[in-house]
Scaffold this motif. Sequence first.
Motif, PDB file in Angstrom:
ATOM      1  N   ASP A 184      38.818  -3.361  -9.087  1.00 14.81           N
ATOM      2  CA  ASP A 184      38.355  -2.779  -7.825  1.00 14.81           C
ATOM      3  C   ASP A 184      36.929  -2.259  -8.019  1.00 14.81           C
ATOM      4  O   ASP A 184      36.633  -1.599  -9.021  1.00 14.81           O
ATOM      5  CB  ASP A 184      39.290  -1.633  -7.427  1.00 14.81           C
ATOM      6  N   ASP A 185      36.045  -2.524  -7.080  1.00 11.03           N
ATOM      7  CA  ASP A 185      34.660  -2.092  -7.246  1.00 11.03           C
ATOM      8  C   ASP A 185      34.518  -0.579  -7.264  1.00 11.03           C
ATOM      9  O   ASP A 185      33.494  -0.054  -7.705  1.00 11.03           O
ATOM     10  CB  ASP A 185      33.777  -2.694  -6.140  1.00 11.03           C
ATOM     11  N   ARG A 186      35.542   0.153  -6.802  1.00 11.15           N
ATOM     12  CA  ARG A 186      35.516   1.611  -6.821  1.00 11.15           C
ATOM     13  C   ARG A 186      35.988   2.182  -8.150  1.00 11.15           C
ATOM     14  O   ARG A 186      35.888   3.393  -8.371  1.00 11.15           O
ATOM     15  CB  ARG A 186      36.385   2.170  -5.700  1.00 11.15           C
ATOM     16  N   ALA A 187      36.511   1.355  -9.038  1.00  9.67           N
ATOM     17  CA  ALA A 187      37.099   1.838 -10.290  1.00  9.67           C
ATOM     18  C   ALA A 187      36.031   2.371 -11.232  1.00  9.67           C
ATOM     19  O   ALA A 187      34.894   1.889 -11.255  1.00  9.67           O
ATOM     20  CB  ALA A 187      37.882   0.719 -10.966  1.00  9.67           C
ATOM     21  N   ILE A 188      36.423   3.360 -12.034  1.00  5.89           N
ATOM     22  CA  ILE A 188      35.566   3.848 -13.127  1.00  5.89           C
ATOM     23  C   ILE A 188      35.992   3.204 -14.442  1.00  5.89           C
ATOM     24  O   ILE A 188      35.140   2.780 -15.229  1.00  5.89           O
ATOM     25  CB  ILE A 188      35.623   5.384 -13.211  1.00  5.89           C
ATOM     26  N   ILE A 189      37.292   3.133 -14.706  1.00  8.09           N
ATOM     27  CA  ILE A 189      37.795   2.355 -15.844  1.00  8.09           C
ATOM     28  C   ILE A 189      37.882   0.921 -15.341  1.00  8.09           C
ATOM     29  O   ILE A 189      38.728   0.590 -14.518  1.00  8.09           O
ATOM     30  CB  ILE A 189      39.153   2.867 -16.329  1.00  8.09           C
ATOM     31  N   ARG A 190      36.990   0.049 -15.861  1.00  9.87           N
ATOM     32  CA  ARG A 190      36.658  -1.176 -15.148  1.00  9.87           C
ATOM     33  C   ARG A 190      36.919  -2.451 -15.952  1.00  9.87           C
ATOM     34  O   ARG A 190      36.828  -2.461 -17.187  1.00  9.87           O
ATOM     35  CB  ARG A 190      35.165  -1.157 -14.766  1.00  9.87           C
ATOM     36  N   ASP A 191      37.181  -3.511 -15.206  1.00 16.22           N
ATOM     37  CA  ASP A 191      37.094  -4.885 -15.682  1.00 16.22           C
ATOM     38  C   ASP A 191      36.062  -5.560 -14.786  1.00 16.22           C
ATOM     39  O   ASP A 191      36.332  -5.861 -13.618  1.00 16.22           O
ATOM     40  CB  ASP A 191      38.455  -5.576 -15.576  1.00 16.22           C
ATOM     41  N   ASN A 192      34.861  -5.745 -15.310  1.00 16.91           N
ATOM     42  CA  ASN A 192      33.744  -6.240 -14.506  1.00 16.91           C
ATOM     43  C   ASN A 192      33.657  -7.763 -14.432  1.00 16.91           C
ATOM     44  O   ASN A 192      32.743  -8.289 -13.790  1.00 16.91           O
ATOM     45  CB  ASN A 192      32.425  -5.692 -15.073  1.00 16.91           C
ATOM     46  N   ARG A 193      34.588  -8.467 -15.050  1.00 18.90           N
ATOM     47  CA  ARG A 193      34.494  -9.920 -15.085  1.00 18.90           C
ATOM     48  C   ARG A 193      34.530 -10.560 -13.698  1.00 18.90           C
ATOM     49  O   ARG A 193      33.745 -11.491 -13.448  1.00 18.90           O
ATOM     50  CB  ARG A 193      35.581 -10.489 -16.000  1.00 18.90           C
ATOM     51  N   PRO A 194      35.352 -10.074 -12.759  1.00 19.53           N
ATOM     52  CA  PRO A 194      35.299 -10.675 -11.418  1.00 19.53           C
ATOM     53  C   PRO A 194      33.969 -10.445 -10.698  1.00 19.53           C
ATOM     54  O   PRO A 194      33.666 -11.146  -9.732  1.00 19.53           O
ATOM     55  CB  PRO A 194      36.452  -9.976 -10.679  1.00 19.53           C
ATOM     56  N   HIS A 195      33.178  -9.478 -11.166  1.00 25.34           N
ATOM     57  CA  HIS A 195      31.881  -9.194 -10.557  1.00 25.34           C
ATOM     58  C   HIS A 195      30.739  -9.935 -11.260  1.00 25.34           C
ATOM     59  O   HIS A 195      29.572  -9.701 -10.961  1.00 25.34           O
ATOM     60  CB  HIS A 195      31.621  -7.689 -10.583  1.00 25.34           C
ATOM     61  N   GLY A 196      31.099 -10.811 -12.203  1.00 26.08           N
ATOM     62  CA  GLY A 196      30.090 -11.642 -12.845  1.00 26.08           C
ATOM     63  C   GLY A 196      29.549 -11.116 -14.160  1.00 26.08           C
ATOM     64  O   GLY A 196      28.539 -11.630 -14.655  1.00 26.08           O
ATOM     65  N   TYR A 197      30.218 -10.106 -14.754  1.00 26.04           N
ATOM     66  CA  TYR A 197      29.765  -9.533 -16.022  1.00 26.04           C
ATOM     67  C   TYR A 197      30.919  -9.565 -17.023  1.00 26.04           C
ATOM     68  O   TYR A 197      32.067  -9.279 -16.649  1.00 26.04           O
ATOM     69  CB  TYR A 197      29.308  -8.086 -15.830  1.00 26.04           C
ATOM     70  N   PRO A 198      30.653  -9.843 -18.307  1.00 25.66           N
ATOM     71  CA  PRO A 198      31.737  -9.958 -19.289  1.00 25.66           C
ATOM     72  C   PRO A 198      32.147  -8.620 -19.887  1.00 25.66           C
ATOM     73  O   PRO A 198      32.600  -8.552 -21.036  1.00 25.66           O
ATOM     74  CB  PRO A 198      31.117 -10.863 -20.353  1.00 25.66           C
ATOM     75  N   THR A 199      32.008  -7.543 -19.127  1.00 30.39           N
ATOM     76  CA  THR A 199      32.165  -6.198 -19.685  1.00 30.39           C
ATOM     77  C   THR A 199      33.416  -5.511 -19.143  1.00 30.39           C
ATOM     78  O   THR A 199      33.812  -5.713 -17.996  1.00 30.39           O
ATOM     79  CB  THR A 199      30.928  -5.333 -19.384  1.00 30.39           C
ATOM     80  N   LEU A 200      33.997  -4.681 -19.999  1.00 27.61           N
ATOM     81  CA  LEU A 200      35.141  -3.852 -19.644  1.00 27.61           C
ATOM     82  C   LEU A 200      34.907  -2.455 -20.215  1.00 27.61           C
ATOM     83  O   LEU A 200      34.140  -2.277 -21.159  1.00 27.61           O
ATOM     84  CB  LEU A 200      36.443  -4.409 -20.212  1.00 27.61           C
ATOM     85  N   SER A 201      35.605  -1.470 -19.661  1.00 28.49           N
ATOM     86  CA  SER A 201      35.503  -0.108 -20.191  1.00 28.49           C
ATOM     87  C   SER A 201      36.155  -0.052 -21.567  1.00 28.49           C
ATOM     88  O   SER A 201      37.312  -0.456 -21.734  1.00 28.49           O
ATOM     89  CB  SER A 201      36.166   0.886 -19.245  1.00 28.49           C
ATOM     90  N   LEU A 202      35.418   0.453 -22.538  1.00 29.51           N
ATOM     91  CA  LEU A 202      35.861   0.440 -23.927  1.00 29.51           C
ATOM     92  C   LEU A 202      36.140   1.818 -24.503  1.00 29.51           C
ATOM     93  O   LEU A 202      37.022   1.973 -25.345  1.00 29.51           O
ATOM     94  CB  LEU A 202      34.798  -0.228 -24.807  1.00 29.51           C
ATOM     95  N   LEU A 203      35.364   2.835 -24.087  1.00 31.16           N
ATOM     96  CA  LEU A 203      35.447   4.126 -24.763  1.00 31.16           C
ATOM     97  C   LEU A 203      34.888   5.220 -23.864  1.00 31.16           C
ATOM     98  O   LEU A 203      34.234   4.952 -22.860  1.00 31.16           O
ATOM     99  CB  LEU A 203      34.698   4.081 -26.100  1.00 31.16           C
ATOM    100  N   VAL A 204      35.144   6.444 -24.268  1.00 28.84           N
ATOM    101  CA  VAL A 204      34.683   7.634 -23.548  1.00 28.84           C
ATOM    102  C   VAL A 204      34.089   8.615 -24.550  1.00 28.84           C
ATOM    103  O   VAL A 204      34.640   8.812 -25.645  1.00 28.84           O
ATOM    104  CB  VAL A 204      35.851   8.307 -22.792  1.00 28.84           C
TER     105      VAL A 204
END
Length: 233
Positions: A184-204
């Motif tokens: 979801d584009d509103r998420a903070i803990i994210r999976d950005n792959r559907p938005h065209g980026y190979p990034t996910l939330s990894l750490l805090v």
Amino acid sequence: MCTVIVHVPEDATAAIRVLAVRDEDPARAWDPLGPWWPDLPGVIGVRDTRAGGAWLAADPSASRLAVVLNRADFIDDSLATGSRGHIVLDAAAGRGLSDAPPTHGFNLLTVTPGRARVSMWDGESVRAVDLAPGVHMIAHDDVDDPKTARIVAWHDAFAAPSGDDWIAEWLGALERTTALEPTDDRAIIRDNRPHGYPTLSLLVCAGSVSASGAEVVYGEFDEPGAWNSLQLR
């Protein structure tokens, strides 16, 4: 597409507090919070193994903390020859920012006693703003930007900390945001792959800066882009 929450207190002598969520390609290796830079004694941070810089770094005894977030730009890769992570190290070491950094765009948060400053580089100019007292959110556009869906959705969820256990308060708020799917584009803990980026939330990381020093703690998610309860240390 990282996310950072900052609380600047009304009392300039009180600690400024930061909660930072890192989004990155899980295949890009990193080293956890530690003293990785022999040429910068006293500086600790989360090191990008490939480029050698830092996503977040601090000099605890000098009361400095810095963290970088990627920002949209139109800079050709051939012109972006520098690493954003080395800008973080410069900030943690007390060195200034050039007028035209040789990197892709970024938002750089630098915290010193009584002052939280965000420097924004879009490839054309560096703009900087000192954050007023209150709670602020930073992502890939301007501070508290109403164009950023997660800021609109969750800014008010991160109230000014009410006590010493502020990390638990903000981690609780962060956990509540995970009612949304990470895509979801509103998420903070994210999976950005559907938005065209190979990034996910990894750490805090959570940090606190005052005249008495800077403190930083760290925790990784068991699975990229998926929430689990964290014990930051």
